[in-house]
Design an enzyme around this catalytic site. Sequence first.
Site, mmCIF file in Angstrom:
data_model
loop_
_atom_site.group_PDB
_atom_site.id
_atom_site.type_symbol
_atom_site.label_atom_id
_atom_site.label_comp_id
_atom_site.label_asym_id
_atom_site.label_seq_id
_atom_site.Cartn_x
_atom_site.Cartn_y
_atom_site.Cartn_z
ATOM 1 C CD GLU A 1 -3.550 -1.733 2.792
ATOM 2 O OE1 GLU A 1 -3.936 -2.920 2.864
ATOM 3 O OE2 GLU A 1 -2.362 -1.387 2.976
ATOM 4 C CD GLU B 1 -3.765 -3.024 10.256
ATOM 5 O OE1 GLU B 1 -2.984 -2.686 9.347
ATOM 6 O OE2 GLU B 1 -4.290 -4.154 10.322
ATOM 7 C CG ASP C 1 -6.407 -5.803 2.519
ATOM 8 O OD1 ASP C 1 -7.123 -6.741 2.895
ATOM 9 O OD2 ASP C 1 -5.171 -5.798 2.660
ATOM 10 C CG PHE D 1 -7.753 -8.491 6.828
ATOM 11 C CD1 PHE D 1 -8.072 -9.538 7.667
ATOM 12 C CD2 PHE D 1 -7.215 -7.334 7.382
ATOM 13 C CE1 PHE D 1 -7.862 -9.440 9.042
ATOM 14 C CE2 PHE D 1 -7.002 -7.237 8.747
ATOM 15 C CZ PHE D 1 -7.331 -8.286 9.579
ATOM 16 C CG HIS E 1 -3.435 -6.159 -0.558
ATOM 17 N ND1 HIS E 1 -2.852 -5.528 0.531
ATOM 18 C CD2 HIS E 1 -2.455 -6.269 -1.488
ATOM 19 C CE1 HIS E 1 -1.587 -5.257 0.254
ATOM 20 N NE2 HIS E 1 -1.323 -5.698 -0.961
ATOM 21 N NE ARG F 1 -4.120 -9.451 8.012
ATOM 22 C CZ ARG F 1 -3.972 -8.320 7.323
ATOM 23 N NH1 ARG F 1 -3.905 -8.356 6.010
ATOM 24 N NH2 ARG F 1 -3.865 -7.159 7.940
ATOM 25 C CD GLU G 1 -1.520 -7.817 2.857
ATOM 26 O OE1 GLU G 1 -0.598 -7.006 2.983
ATOM 27 O OE2 GLU G 1 -2.723 -7.537 3.018
#
Length: 299
Positions: free
Chosen positions: A147, A153, A180, A182, A206, A212, A241
């Site tokens: 990911e 993160e 992803d 986001f 994702h 979110r 997600e």
Amino acid sequence: MSKIGVHSFVWSAGSSKGDLENALNRTHELGYKLIEFSYLDPRQVDVKWLAGRIQDLGLDVAISMGLPPDGDISSSDMAIVGNGTDILDKAIALVRDLGGSKLAGILTSAHGKQEHALTKRGWDNSVTALSKVADHAKAAGVTLNLEIVNRFESNMLNTAAQGLAYIHDTGASNVLLHLDTFHMNIEEADVGLAIRHAAEKIGYIHIGESHRGYLGTGSIDFGAIFDSLIAIGWDDYLTFESFSTTIVDENLSLKTAIWRNLWDDNLALAKHARQFIELGMETARLKADLVRQAHLPIE
């Protein structure tokens, strides 16, 4: 029709039989074809029962996870690297035993905000460890989908291009990208171009909004994303997600900074998401068809 999945945290962060059964049934009832679980502890979950229920409902399954600090395979401490390797091997076994083929998430370093920049040694330690894990995964019929997450993160893979460089260094055919929307919305210069550039190495995707919550109510240009997915011929899963303080996981909610209540009705949320993704992909297909049609005059 697009292949669409949903993250189990839309339904519950629990792992009791009742929680899992509810998540499976809701996923199936709303027409999703895959359910994604954050890592489940086989010591606390009846894996054989869960695999049977997944099969009974005709669902596919994916497992996602983030390595903990004491399992960071980019660490200079080889004991920590070894622990991370063990964690990944156990996750691969879980995917296999559930009848799945995709392990996704932050698999290359610890999940969470770091207080230092990545070093060359950290990169090399991670690549070496993951290359060995990839051999174990291949024997189990599992792909490792790395990911690409935002700077808060991880300090390692923040863009698809960095992910491609990492995959190249592993030399493993079953190591792929987990993109992803986001995270890409934060880090990529152009999300659509990044998807097209990485097309041959994308293994899992994702779909999530900038805040979110409900798809289409944030700042992400999903039209451009769906156009890019159609352009590269994407025919694998798009997994929805979404997070809200309505459902709290003690570990993940803190690391992903879920402070706001963006929805209460998860059924309405999930129904909307599936329709949004299906319509977005269908619209992109229609646009692509129009671009290809010559519309020559009739004699």
